[in-house]
Design a protein around this motif. Structure first.
Motif, PDB file in Angstrom:
ATOM      1  N   ALA A  23       0.837  -1.209   0.000  1.00 27.67           N
ATOM      2  CA  ALA A  23       0.000   0.000   0.000  1.00 27.67           C
ATOM      3  C   ALA A  23       0.867   1.253   0.000  1.00 27.67           C
ATOM      4  O   ALA A  23       0.588   2.219  -0.717  1.00 27.67           O
ATOM      5  CB  ALA A  23      -0.939  -0.005   1.209  1.00 27.67           C
ATOM      6  N   VAL A  81      -3.441   3.053   7.968  1.00 22.33           N
ATOM      7  CA  VAL A  81      -4.499   2.340   7.240  1.00 22.33           C
ATOM      8  C   VAL A  81      -3.957   2.075   5.840  1.00 22.33           C
ATOM      9  O   VAL A  81      -3.337   2.956   5.224  1.00 22.33           O
ATOM     10  CB  VAL A  81      -5.842   3.103   7.232  1.00 22.33           C
ATOM     11  N   VAL A  83      -4.542  -0.087   2.025  1.00 21.44           N
ATOM     12  CA  VAL A  83      -5.345  -0.878   1.081  1.00 21.44           C
ATOM     13  C   VAL A  83      -4.454  -1.169  -0.126  1.00 21.44           C
ATOM     14  O   VAL A  83      -3.733  -0.280  -0.610  1.00 21.44           O
ATOM     15  CB  VAL A  83      -6.620  -0.108   0.652  1.00 21.44           C
ATOM     16  N   HIS A  88      -7.939   0.086  -4.551  1.00 25.49           N
ATOM     17  CA  HIS A  88      -8.332   1.430  -4.104  1.00 25.49           C
ATOM     18  C   HIS A  88      -9.697   1.829  -4.656  1.00 25.49           C
ATOM     19  O   HIS A  88     -10.138   1.339  -5.692  1.00 25.49           O
ATOM     20  CB  HIS A  88      -7.293   2.465  -4.565  1.00 25.49           C
ATOM     21  N   ARG A  89     -10.323   2.773  -3.965  1.00 26.53           N
ATOM     22  CA  ARG A  89     -11.579   3.427  -4.382  1.00 26.53           C
ATOM     23  C   ARG A  89     -12.738   2.437  -4.528  1.00 26.53           C
ATOM     24  O   ARG A  89     -13.598   2.590  -5.374  1.00 26.53           O
ATOM     25  CB  ARG A  89     -11.363   4.212  -5.686  1.00 26.53           C
ATOM     26  N   ARG A  90     -12.725   1.442  -3.644  1.00 25.83           N
ATOM     27  CA  ARG A  90     -13.868   0.525  -3.596  1.00 25.83           C
ATOM     28  C   ARG A  90     -14.509   0.559  -2.216  1.00 25.83           C
ATOM     29  O   ARG A  90     -15.277  -0.343  -1.875  1.00 25.83           O
ATOM     30  CB  ARG A  90     -13.423  -0.902  -3.900  1.00 25.83           C
ATOM     31  N   GLY A  91     -14.101   1.542  -1.400  1.00 26.13           N
ATOM     32  CA  GLY A  91     -14.709   1.666  -0.075  1.00 26.13           C
ATOM     33  C   GLY A  91     -14.044   0.821   0.998  1.00 26.13           C
ATOM     34  O   GLY A  91     -14.528   0.763   2.132  1.00 26.13           O
ATOM     35  N   GLY A  93     -10.961   1.221   2.450  1.00 29.90           N
ATOM     36  CA  GLY A  93     -10.403   2.097   3.491  1.00 29.90           C
ATOM     37  C   GLY A  93     -11.497   2.628   4.395  1.00 29.90           C
ATOM     38  O   GLY A  93     -11.374   2.631   5.627  1.00 29.90           O
ATOM     39  N   THR A  94     -12.585   3.064   3.786  1.00 34.34           N
ATOM     40  CA  THR A  94     -13.727   3.577   4.569  1.00 34.34           C
ATOM     41  C   THR A  94     -14.267   2.491   5.497  1.00 34.34           C
ATOM     42  O   THR A  94     -14.533   2.753   6.683  1.00 34.34           O
ATOM     43  CB  THR A  94     -14.841   4.050   3.609  1.00 34.34           C
ATOM     44  N   ASP A 117      -4.110  13.081   5.512  1.00 37.74           N
ATOM     45  CA  ASP A 117      -4.727  14.063   4.637  1.00 37.74           C
ATOM     46  C   ASP A 117      -6.110  14.461   5.148  1.00 37.74           C
ATOM     47  O   ASP A 117      -7.000  13.611   5.227  1.00 37.74           O
ATOM     48  CB  ASP A 117      -4.849  13.461   3.240  1.00 37.74           C
ATOM     49  N   TYR A 120      -9.157  13.312   3.257  1.00 38.52           N
ATOM     50  CA  TYR A 120      -9.640  11.945   3.451  1.00 38.52           C
ATOM     51  C   TYR A 120     -10.250  11.773   4.838  1.00 38.52           C
ATOM     52  O   TYR A 120     -11.413  11.382   4.986  1.00 38.52           O
ATOM     53  CB  TYR A 120      -8.506  10.947   3.237  1.00 38.52           C
ATOM     54  N   ARG A 123     -13.695  13.185   6.102  1.00 36.88           N
ATOM     55  CA  ARG A 123     -14.943  12.453   5.773  1.00 36.88           C
ATOM     56  C   ARG A 123     -15.503  11.701   6.975  1.00 36.88           C
ATOM     57  O   ARG A 123     -16.686  11.383   7.009  1.00 36.88           O
ATOM     58  CB  ARG A 123     -14.662  11.404   4.696  1.00 36.88           C
TER      59      ARG A 123
END
Ligand SMILES: CC(C)(COP(=O)(O)OP(=O)(O)OC[C@H]1O[C@@H](n2cnc3c(N)ncnc32)[C@H](O)[C@@H]1OP(=O)(O)O)[C@@H](O)C(=O)NCCC(=O)NCCS
Length: 170
Positions: A23, A81, A83, A88-91, A93-94, A117, A120, A123
């Motif tokens: 990552a 954290v 990923v 990436h960008r598939r939720g 990390g969230t 950041d 990020y 959110r």
């Protein structure tokens, strides 16, 4: 594809190190996670799995306040954290952050800090102004905090991080 978030297991350690290093594109953060594990400072360590492998990881570690507040306060740090780049960008990390914050809340954590950041972490409700009363060597706009309880915070305190953050094992 279904992603499952779960506590790290004994067989996951090598895969976690690999996922964290991939990552970040370097070894430093994976070495930090291992040093935290060795010193007993991985208070929470969660993995994200798809049906084949570990694709993400998150860790939280305990912090102490100096001076200790009159009403004891449970403070934690989120770091790191991770990923896998091709996930990436598939939720993921969230999902890791939300699951981690739920776990911390269930453990009675009052406040969690992160260096990262604001675009990020904002959110999730992390704010630099929440972290302002707390002094750390890396203070600044990227140092943020999120309150998980309404317990009173000190007007000023120094945060002590585990020795692993400074290249040592306590
Ligand atoms: C940061 C990271 C964990 C996010 O994981 P992810 O699974 O891609 O995150 P999610 O899918 O939940 O969220 C993706 C969203 O966050 C945004 N995002 C990702 N990194 C960001 C950053 N540094 N600043 C602002 N936004 C960011 C993406 O643009 C995306 O936005 P969109 O929802 O509008 O498309 C992942 O990019 C990663 O592992 N990066 C390398 C390690 C790292 O920098 N970790 C964080 C520092 S501890």
């Amino acid at each position: 594809m279904t992603i499952v978030i779960a506590p790290e297991g004994g067989d996951d350690i090598a895969a976690i190190a690999d996922a964290v290093a991939r990552a970040f594109g370097r070894a430093d953060e994976a070495l930090l996670v291992e040093a935290l594990r060795q010193s007993g400072d991985l208070a929470v360590s969660l993995v994200a799995r798809d049906d084949r492998a570990i694709v993400g990881h998150i860790a939280f570690q305990p912090l102490t306040l100096d001076p200790p507040p009159s009403t004891p306060l449970v403070a934690m740090s989120l770091a790191p954290v991770s990923v896998l780049p091709d996930h990436h960008r598939r939720g993921i990390g969230t999902a890791l952050i939300r699951a981690g914050l739920e776990k911390l809340t269930s453990m009675g954590c009052d406040i969690v800090f992160v260096l990262g950041d604001p675009g990020y972490y904002g959110r999730f409700g992390f704010r630099a102004e929440t972290a302002l009363p707390f002094s750390v060597p890396w203070a600044g706009p990227h140092f943020q905090a999120l309150r998980l309880s309404n317990r009173p915070l000190p007007s000023a305190a120094e945060l002590a991080y585990p020795a692993a953050f400074f290249g040592g094992v306590a």
